[in-house]
Each structure stands twice: as C-alpha cells, then as structure tokens.
Design an enzyme around this catalytic site. Structure first.
Site, PDB file in Angstrom:
ATOM      1  N   ASP A  27      -5.943  34.640 -10.224  1.00  0.00           N
ATOM      2  CA  ASP A  27      -6.043  34.791  -8.773  1.00  0.00           C
ATOM      3  C   ASP A  27      -5.654  36.187  -8.299  1.00  0.00           C
ATOM      4  O   ASP A  27      -5.117  36.356  -7.205  1.00  0.00           O
ATOM      5  CB  ASP A  27      -5.170  33.735  -8.048  1.00  0.00           C
ATOM      6  CG  ASP A  27      -5.367  32.358  -8.629  1.00  0.00           C
ATOM      7  OD1 ASP A  27      -6.530  31.952  -8.750  1.00  0.00           O
ATOM      8  OD2 ASP A  27      -4.370  31.699  -8.973  1.00  0.00           O
ATOM      9  N   HIS A  55     -13.576  32.339  -8.214  1.00  0.00           N
ATOM     10  CA  HIS A  55     -13.511  33.666  -7.617  1.00  0.00           C
ATOM     11  C   HIS A  55     -14.016  33.568  -6.191  1.00  0.00           C
ATOM     12  O   HIS A  55     -15.011  32.894  -5.938  1.00  0.00           O
ATOM     13  CB  HIS A  55     -14.469  34.643  -8.305  1.00  0.00           C
ATOM     14  CG  HIS A  55     -14.121  34.922  -9.717  1.00  0.00           C
ATOM     15  ND1 HIS A  55     -12.868  35.289 -10.104  1.00  0.00           N
ATOM     16  CD2 HIS A  55     -14.882  34.927 -10.822  1.00  0.00           C
ATOM     17  CE1 HIS A  55     -12.878  35.489 -11.399  1.00  0.00           C
ATOM     18  NE2 HIS A  55     -14.082  35.275 -11.869  1.00  0.00           N
TER      19      HIS A  55
END
Ligand code: GDP
Length: 448
Positions: A27, A55
């Site tokens: 992340d 994503h």
C-alpha cells in the site's frame, strides 16, 4: 562471442526492464508510480501475486482499482502481459475488467474484445478456483480457533492456489484451454481432494465447470508461450518494458515477516521466476516507499503509533485497504526496514509517496536503529520473535506545518520537507527520484 554477449548486456539498456516494487508492507502507492511510468511503456507486466493486492490510480478524477490487471492498462498503447508467477481467479479477472471498463468509458483497454490485441496471457498461469477461495476462509477460521489469531488474508484463495502449485496438483490455464474433458477430470480430482481435507467445504463442481468452459473459449486466443513472448520482446526491436510488483518486500514469502506474509516472492527475484526472464534483463529497480509506515492485519510493527499520531496518519492518509476496506495500522517511517528491502532488491532509486500526509505535524520521527535486550541489531530481523521485542531508536526531524500539495518541484517544497527527503537518501544511500504530494498524476514531483 561469449565476451561480446556479456558486453552487449551491459551496454544495451534497451534490453533492460524497469521494475517497480513495494519497499514496505504494501500500500505504498505503487499504482501511481506504475501509472506514471506506464504512460510511455510498450509492455506492462505482472509477475506475482493475485487479486489479493489492490492498486488505486486516479486519472482525470476517475479512481480505478486494479487487482489482477496491470495498472498500466490505462495506457491504451501498451500491451499487458500477465506472467506465470501470477495466480488467476478467472471470474475475478473478468469482473475487474468489466468494472474498470465501465469507469473508464473506453480508457481502459480491458474489454472482452479489446482484450484480444492488448492482453497476453502466459499459458503457465496457475488457476485459482472458487474452492481455493472457500478454503482460504476456512483456514483463517481454523487458525482463529486454534491460535486465536489469523493471518489476515484477503480470502481470495491466493495461498491455497500457490499451495496447490507447490503440491503439484494445481491446474493451469494451459490445462483449461486444451482438451476440456481432461481438464474436467483433473478439476474433479482436485475439488474432491479439498473436500476430503475440509469437511465443511461446499463445492458446486458442476456450476464451476460450466463457468470455466465459457472462460476457456474467451481466453484461448490470448494464451501464449510467455517465455517466448518475453524473449522476443527483450531481444527484438527495442521495447520499453515495465514490471509492476504487487504486495511488497516485507510480505515476501521468504524475506518478509513470516508467517504474516503473502504466498509469493514480491522481491526482485520474483520478476525472473514470474516472467521467465534472465536476471541480466533486469534494469532499473524502483522501490516505492511511503513517507510513513503502514501495516494491515496482525504481526509485529516496531514503529507503530497506537496513539493520536497513528490516528492522524490513518485519517489524513485514508489508510483503508482497497481489497478489504480494512483499517491499516500506522506509524513512523522505519528506515531499518526500508534498508533491508534495499539489501534484497538493490533499488536504483526511490519513489517517496504521500509526503503531503505529514504536512500538519510539528515534528516527524524516523526509525533509524533497532535494539534487542540492550544490544544493537545490524539489520532488520525478519524473525517474528525478535521483531516483536525490538526497541526503536528514532531521529526527530522538524515538521513543515504547511501544505505541500501545490508543490511541483523540489525547490517549491519547504526546507524541512527537503531535509526529510535528503535524510532518507543519506541513510539509505539511494537517491529519491520522485516525491508524491497528492493523489493525482501531476502531484508526483520528479527530482532528476
Ligand atoms: P498500492 O497498492 O501500493 O498501489 O497502494 P494503494 O493503492 O493501496 O494506496 C495508495 C493510495 O494512496 C491511493 O489511494 C493513491 O491515490 C494514494 N496516493 C498515492 N500517492 C499519494 C501521494 O503522494 N499523496 C496522497 N495524498 N495520496 C497518494
């Protein structure tokens, strides 16, 4: 000839792939960095993981989320290649293509028709079946009951599918698009195998087979010999090839914080094994580092701030999982951890994301050394028992307490923010090439 060959590899940077990898616990904002680089790539590749990773990329105020498709599909000219190291849940793949296509209104080249020209699938793809996903859930339940803790998997069946691959009873896309009768037989055997292991497992074999048959027809034209495809791409007329890592260094099955890791190699070695390419073709390796640290689920997290600072990072940084919506744990930037990721990956440069999230802090801490039982540790202990016991030595740097969001060059950043960046470079001995100060493409400052 041999000497010439070696020299050729050194000199010919055209034959090198550019790689983007997560340098923390995931992340970090890899999607945005990949999107930036994919704008002028000819081929964008995925080499490991499955639809457990997510994503987020924002283009023209539209937020896309990608799990299996390379985020680079936003570049209409690029071919997307999903290599053998990726495990694929076919319904997930088709859902994702459909969802992003609707959002992008033609921008995403992932429609079932457009998919033809621009998507290449390696015939060695291991498949994730619905029962792998169900087993993922049951395994988490079991761990919860036995040890009172779970791994925090996304229940997308990734772990069980990689287990099938290692156990050598898994099925691949080449099985699916060959003789369906043979595939059907093997599928039934595999499903029965799991049913015997998990008594609570309900598998609707017939329904899944029916669905798989439809996918087989749709995918057959896209399936190719991935090794040959990449070889041609790397040795033929010059092509810009981008490899997009999923997950991150500390989630790597070997080098990560085991057992709270994913089931694939998310460090640079996974590029070679997940695409079938020689290491001499690996060129620049960019590490994506968030300006602070986050972690999803359980497991040791030395620089975690279970306090107001952590809450501030969490809310300003909107630290919720893309795949699960889970709240991420937050803490100071841990440079011991990033240096470890650099040892394994050999970063050429770093993309430092989300610097703007630190804008309001009066002072900012950075983890610079670990100690355990009063002894300094030379490196990051991936061993969980040690990691849970470390104490962190911090360097405190002054904050800038003003917005960096409008900055478009290094010079436009406040001097304290510049110092923060330089401090990171000095510590890691790796240059910072980009700095992220917002969500959009434009808010990625290029330093060189
Ligand atoms: P990935 O899996 O590594 O791509 O990371 P995620 O997609 O889970 O998280 C990245 C999130 O941060 C996305 O919502 C991005 O739009 C956002 N993001 C990326 N870079 C920046 C940045 O520099 N500043 C801010 N504020 N947000 C960013």
């Amino acid at each position: 000839f041999m000497r010439y060959n070696e020299l050729k590899y050194i000199l010919d940077s055209r034959m090198k792939m550019t790689v983007v990898l997560g340098a923390q616990w995931g992340d970090e904002g890899k999607g945005k960095v990949v999107d930036l680089l994919a704008m002028d790539a000819d081929i964008v590749c995925r080499c490991q993981g499955g639809n457990n990773a997510g994503h987020t990329v924002v283009v023209d105020s539209v937020e896309y989320d990608f799990h299996l498709l390379p985020s680079g599909v936003l570049n209409k000219k690029a071919v997307s290649f999903i290599g053998n190291g990726v495990v694929i849940h076919l319904p997930g793949l088709f859902d994702e293509a459909k969802k992003n296509l609707e959002k992008g209104k033609g921008r995403v080249n992932a429609s079932a028709d457009a998919i033809h020209k621009r998507h290449v699938i390696c015939f060695l793809w291991p498949l994730v079946f619905n029962f792998h996903q169900a087993v993922d859930g049951l395994q988490e339940q079991q761990r919860e009951q036995q040890e009172g803790k779970n791994l925090g998997t996304t229940k997308k069946g990734i772990g069980p599918a990689y287990s099938s691959k290692a156990a050598r009873n898994g099925l691949r896309i080449c099985d699916l698009v060959s003789d369906f009768k043979v595939f059907e037989e093997k599928f039934r055997m595999l499903a029965t195998h799991f049913q015997m292991m998990y008594r609570n497992l309900n598998v609707d074999i017939e329904a899944e087979l029916q669905q798989l048959k439809i996918y087989a027809e749709k995918l057959r034209p896209l399936v190719t010999d991935g090794v040959y495809f990449m070889h041609k791409a790397l040795t033929g007329p010059s092509k810009r090839i981008l490899v997009e890592g999923a997950n991150a260094a500390l989630l790597d099955i070997d080098f990560g914080t085991y057992p709270f890791v994913t089931s694939s190699n998310c460090t640079v070695g996974g590029v070679c094994t997940g695409l079938g390419v020689p290491p001499s073709h690996v060129g620049r390796v960019y590490g994506v580092v968030k300006a602070y640290t986050t972690r999803v689920g359980v497991g040791a997290f030395p620089t975690e701030q279970d306090n107001e600072t952590g809450d501030l990072l969490q809310s300003r940084g909107r630290e919720f999982g893309v795949t699960t919506g889970r709240r991420r744990r937050c803490g100071w930037l841990d440079l011991i951890l990033v240096r470890y990721a650099h040892m394994v990956n050999g970063f050429s440069a770093i993309a430092l994301t989300k610097l703007d999230i630190l804008d309001t802090l009066p002072e900012i801490k950075v983890g610079v050394a670990y100690e355990v039982d009063g002894h300094p540790l030379p490196s990051f202990p991936a061993n969980m028992d040690v990691l849970t016991r470390v104490t962190v030595e911090y360097k405190t740097l002054p904050g800038w307490q003003c917005s960096t969001e409008a900055a478009r060059s290094f010079d436009e950043l406040p001097s304290q923010a510049q110092n923060y960046i330089r401090f990171i470079e000095d510590f890691l001995q790796v240059p910072v090439k980009w700095v992220g100060v917002g969500k959009s493409r434009e808010s990625m400052i290029k330093l060189f």
